[in-house]
Design a protein around this motif. Structure first.
Motif, PDB file in Angstrom:
ATOM      1  N   GLN A 313       0.824  -1.203   0.000  1.00 28.22           N
ATOM      2  CA  GLN A 313       0.000   0.000   0.000  1.00 28.22           C
ATOM      3  C   GLN A 313       0.864   1.261   0.000  1.00 28.22           C
ATOM      4  O   GLN A 313       0.552   2.251  -0.668  1.00 28.22           O
ATOM      5  CB  GLN A 313      -0.917  -0.007   1.223  1.00 28.22           C
ATOM      6  N   ALA A 314       1.970   1.223   0.736  1.00 30.94           N
ATOM      7  CA  ALA A 314       2.847   2.395   0.800  1.00 30.94           C
ATOM      8  C   ALA A 314       3.488   2.685  -0.545  1.00 30.94           C
ATOM      9  O   ALA A 314       3.641   3.860  -0.929  1.00 30.94           O
ATOM     10  CB  ALA A 314       3.922   2.171   1.862  1.00 30.94           C
ATOM     11  N   GLU A 315       3.856   1.640  -1.270  1.00 31.47           N
ATOM     12  CA  GLU A 315       4.428   1.879  -2.601  1.00 31.47           C
ATOM     13  C   GLU A 315       3.379   2.467  -3.534  1.00 31.47           C
ATOM     14  O   GLU A 315       3.709   3.308  -4.387  1.00 31.47           O
ATOM     15  CB  GLU A 315       5.012   0.588  -3.185  1.00 31.47           C
ATOM     16  N   SER A 316       2.151   2.045  -3.389  1.00 30.54           N
ATOM     17  CA  SER A 316       1.097   2.643  -4.212  1.00 30.54           C
ATOM     18  C   SER A 316       0.924   4.125  -3.915  1.00 30.54           C
ATOM     19  O   SER A 316       0.649   4.932  -4.814  1.00 30.54           O
ATOM     20  CB  SER A 316      -0.229   1.916  -3.970  1.00 30.54           C
ATOM     21  N   ALA A 317       1.133   4.489  -2.631  1.00 31.17           N
ATOM     22  CA  ALA A 317       0.939   5.880  -2.228  1.00 31.17           C
ATOM     23  C   ALA A 317       2.168   6.749  -2.478  1.00 31.17           C
ATOM     24  O   ALA A 317       2.041   7.928  -2.841  1.00 31.17           O
ATOM     25  CB  ALA A 317       0.574   5.934  -0.745  1.00 31.17           C
ATOM     26  N   HIS A 318       3.362   6.177  -2.294  1.00 36.06           N
ATOM     27  CA  HIS A 318       4.588   6.984  -2.309  1.00 36.06           C
ATOM     28  C   HIS A 318       5.538   6.664  -3.455  1.00 36.06           C
ATOM     29  O   HIS A 318       6.542   7.356  -3.615  1.00 36.06           O
ATOM     30  CB  HIS A 318       5.335   6.795  -0.984  1.00 36.06           C
ATOM     31  N   GLY A 319       5.249   5.640  -4.234  1.00 40.15           N
ATOM     32  CA  GLY A 319       6.188   5.245  -5.265  1.00 40.15           C
ATOM     33  C   GLY A 319       7.212   4.265  -4.725  1.00 40.15           C
ATOM     34  O   GLY A 319       7.057   3.686  -3.644  1.00 40.15           O
ATOM     35  N   ARG A 320       8.267   4.092  -5.471  1.00 41.97           N
ATOM     36  CA  ARG A 320       9.280   3.088  -5.168  1.00 41.97           C
ATOM     37  C   ARG A 320       9.794   3.200  -3.727  1.00 41.97           C
ATOM     38  O   ARG A 320      10.223   4.245  -3.278  1.00 41.97           O
ATOM     39  CB  ARG A 320      10.448   3.271  -6.127  1.00 41.97           C
ATOM     40  N   LEU A 321       9.750   2.063  -3.014  1.00 39.77           N
ATOM     41  CA  LEU A 321      10.284   1.997  -1.662  1.00 39.77           C
ATOM     42  C   LEU A 321      11.393   0.972  -1.528  1.00 39.77           C
ATOM     43  O   LEU A 321      12.432   1.238  -0.929  1.00 39.77           O
ATOM     44  CB  LEU A 321       9.172   1.638  -0.666  1.00 39.77           C
ATOM     45  N   PHE A 322      11.165  -0.239  -2.053  1.00 40.65           N
ATOM     46  CA  PHE A 322      12.127  -1.324  -1.836  1.00 40.65           C
ATOM     47  C   PHE A 322      12.162  -2.222  -3.058  1.00 40.65           C
ATOM     48  O   PHE A 322      11.230  -2.269  -3.860  1.00 40.65           O
ATOM     49  CB  PHE A 322      11.757  -2.126  -0.585  1.00 40.65           C
ATOM     50  N   GLU A 323      13.276  -2.934  -3.183  1.00 37.94           N
ATOM     51  CA  GLU A 323      13.475  -3.805  -4.342  1.00 37.94           C
ATOM     52  C   GLU A 323      13.191  -5.267  -4.044  1.00 37.94           C
ATOM     53  O   GLU A 323      12.732  -6.014  -4.913  1.00 37.94           O
ATOM     54  CB  GLU A 323      14.922  -3.677  -4.855  1.00 37.94           C
ATOM     55  N   SER A 324      13.520  -5.733  -2.831  1.00 37.63           N
ATOM     56  CA  SER A 324      13.368  -7.154  -2.543  1.00 37.63           C
ATOM     57  C   SER A 324      13.226  -7.383  -1.048  1.00 37.63           C
ATOM     58  O   SER A 324      13.496  -6.485  -0.236  1.00 37.63           O
ATOM     59  CB  SER A 324      14.558  -7.958  -3.086  1.00 37.63           C
ATOM     60  N   LEU A 325      12.808  -8.601  -0.689  1.00 45.34           N
ATOM     61  CA  LEU A 325      12.629  -8.987   0.703  1.00 45.34           C
ATOM     62  C   LEU A 325      13.435 -10.238   1.020  1.00 45.34           C
ATOM     63  O   LEU A 325      13.499 -11.177   0.207  1.00 45.34           O
ATOM     64  CB  LEU A 325      11.159  -9.288   1.011  1.00 45.34           C
ATOM     65  N   GLY A 326      14.016 -10.256   2.231  1.00 43.63           N
ATOM     66  CA  GLY A 326      14.579 -11.472   2.798  1.00 43.63           C
ATOM     67  C   GLY A 326      13.668 -11.932   3.922  1.00 43.63           C
ATOM     68  O   GLY A 326      13.388 -11.169   4.852  1.00 43.63           O
ATOM     69  N   ILE A 327      13.182 -13.169   3.835  1.00 38.05           N
ATOM     70  CA  ILE A 327      12.139 -13.637   4.755  1.00 38.05           C
ATOM     71  C   ILE A 327      12.540 -14.992   5.336  1.00 38.05           C
ATOM     72  O   ILE A 327      12.816 -15.948   4.602  1.00 38.05           O
ATOM     73  CB  ILE A 327      10.791 -13.767   4.032  1.00 38.05           C
ATOM     74  N   GLY A 328      12.534 -15.083   6.664  1.00 33.47           N
ATOM     75  CA  GLY A 328      12.784 -16.360   7.313  1.00 33.47           C
ATOM     76  C   GLY A 328      11.512 -16.996   7.845  1.00 33.47           C
ATOM     77  O   GLY A 328      11.433 -18.216   7.992  1.00 33.47           O
ATOM     78  N   GLY A 329      10.502 -16.198   8.134  1.00 28.44           N
ATOM     79  CA  GLY A 329       9.324 -16.684   8.842  1.00 28.44           C
ATOM     80  C   GLY A 329       8.270 -17.314   7.961  1.00 28.44           C
ATOM     81  O   GLY A 329       7.134 -16.822   7.901  1.00 28.44           O
ATOM     82  N   LEU A 330       8.609 -18.399   7.300  1.00 23.26           N
ATOM     83  CA  LEU A 330       7.610 -19.125   6.518  1.00 23.26           C
ATOM     84  C   LEU A 330       6.919 -20.212   7.339  1.00 23.26           C
ATOM     85  O   LEU A 330       6.058 -20.921   6.839  1.00 23.26           O
ATOM     86  CB  LEU A 330       8.249 -19.747   5.269  1.00 23.26           C
TER      87      LEU A 330
END
Length: 365
Positions: A313-330
């Motif tokens: 939602q934040a990217e929709s409101a503000h434009g580019r924020l981040f390129e990728s995610l590192g996630i351990g909690g699957l």
């Protein structure tokens, strides 16, 4: 000198393997104290005997006068209470961190009633995240959350669900990928902090990575160690220039990131940890300084679908924020955390993670 077998090394997060190489190349090997704790609990601690056996078999910690103190097997603990203190030369045990955390995380989870995670559930969670982020690279960072014997199955499940990369070579190969991914952990930044101080450590660690790691590996600097996310992102971008591919934000859950905002009732947008406000502050600072080419990688807490939705939602409101995610909690586990809290005998830690005494710990090594 004992060394890990090729099989065990392949189960280590890639950034610890790279850090060991950098430390050796730089001639940097401080005596540090590592502190291990759980956020989940209260509960009973398990896995310590297997973890100690790992140190005895594959570390020079005993030979070099190091020490390992821990709660005994089956002891009760409370959240945030140190369950282990490990002191010794950093190169004697930096490559063991993924393994011993995975061992105690799995054993403690089982001892406190959690089931063994099902690969099918891991794949479903990965697919749910991919559905929210159809175009962002996703990296699985969960090796330390369960026993190493499960790493290949969980990585296959994560990639089948849509993830693009895994942090260990064993997991990556099991999932049909070439190799694990990862650049700089907090441990490497703290090793440099003991030499050059907090203000220069993040930049110096990134420069050392740039000197000693193959050029094909993207330069991604970890910039949250000392709660100077904006300052350290800019300092590192100035030092590496076009060679810096991205900065990583992994702000501790105890802290408001530099440039962020205290909680105003909007979870994930404001408050502690990696938030929209903190990320936006780094993005705007990089852009204003002429570093629009530097991306942002986010980690910490992104197994939470609601948190991901907030960032979408934040990217929709503000434009580019981040390129990728590192996630351990699957999957849910009692996931142990390890932090360096002393370097060269002096208190020195990631901001928000100070050394805490625990007279209940007993010496195993």
């Amino acid at each position: 000198m004992p060394t890990l077998s090729d099989n065990l090394r392949s189960h280590v997060d890639k950034y610890f393997l790279r850090s060991r190489h950098i430390l050796a190349a730089e001639g940097l090997d401080p005596v540090v104290t590592m502190q291990v704790f759980f956020r989940d609990g209260p509960g009973v601690f398990a896995g310590v005997d297997e973890a100690v056996a790992l140190f005895r078999a594959y570390s020079d910690l005993p030979a070099h006068g190091g020490a390992l103190f821990a709660l005994p097997e089956g002891a009760a603990y409370t959240p945030l209470e140190p369950v282990m203190h490990i002191t010794g030369r950093l190169t004697d045990f930096i490559e063991l961190e993924t393994l011993y955390l995975g061992i105690v995380s799995a054993a403690t989870s089982l001892a406190n009633g959690l089931p063994v995670p099902a690969p099918e559930a891991v794949e479903a969670k990965a697919a749910a995240i991919r559905a929210l982020l159809p175009d962002k690279p996703l990296m699985y960072f969960g090796a330390r959350h369960w026993h190493p014997r499960s790493e290949e199955a969980f990585c296959r499940a994560a990639v089948a669900g849509g993830f693009d990369a895994c942090a260990t070579d064993a997991g990556a190969r099991a999932a049909g990928l070439a190799a694990g991914v990862g650049t700089i952990p907090h441990a490497l930044v703290l090793a440099f902090a003991g030499k050059v101080g907090r203000e220069r450590a993040t930049c110096e660690a990134a420069l050392a990575f740039d000197r000693h790691i193959e050029a094909a590996c993207p330069r991604v600097a970890l910039v949250d160690t000392f709660n100077r996310e904006v300052d350290d992102a800019l300092d590192t971008a100035r030092a590496l220039g076009e060679r810096l591919a991205a900065v990583r934000l992994d702000t501790a859950g105890e802290l408001v990131g530099q440039g962020g905002e205290p909680c105003d009732g909007r979870p994930y947008w404001t408050g502690t940890g990696v938030t929209v406000a903190g990320t936006l502050a780094v993005r705007r600072a990089l852009d204003a300084a002429g570093f629009a080419h530097v991306g942002i990688v986010l980690s910490s807490g992104f197994g939470n679908l609601e948190k991901i939705k907030a960032f979408v939602q934040a990217e929709s409101a503000h434009g580019r924020l981040f390129e990728s995610l590192g996630i351990g909690g699957l999957f849910h586990s009692y996931a142990a955390t390890a932090d360096i809290v002393r370097v060269g005998g002096a208190d020195l830690a990631k901001t928000g993670r100070a050394y805490r005494k625990n007279p209940r710990l007993i010496r195993f090594i």
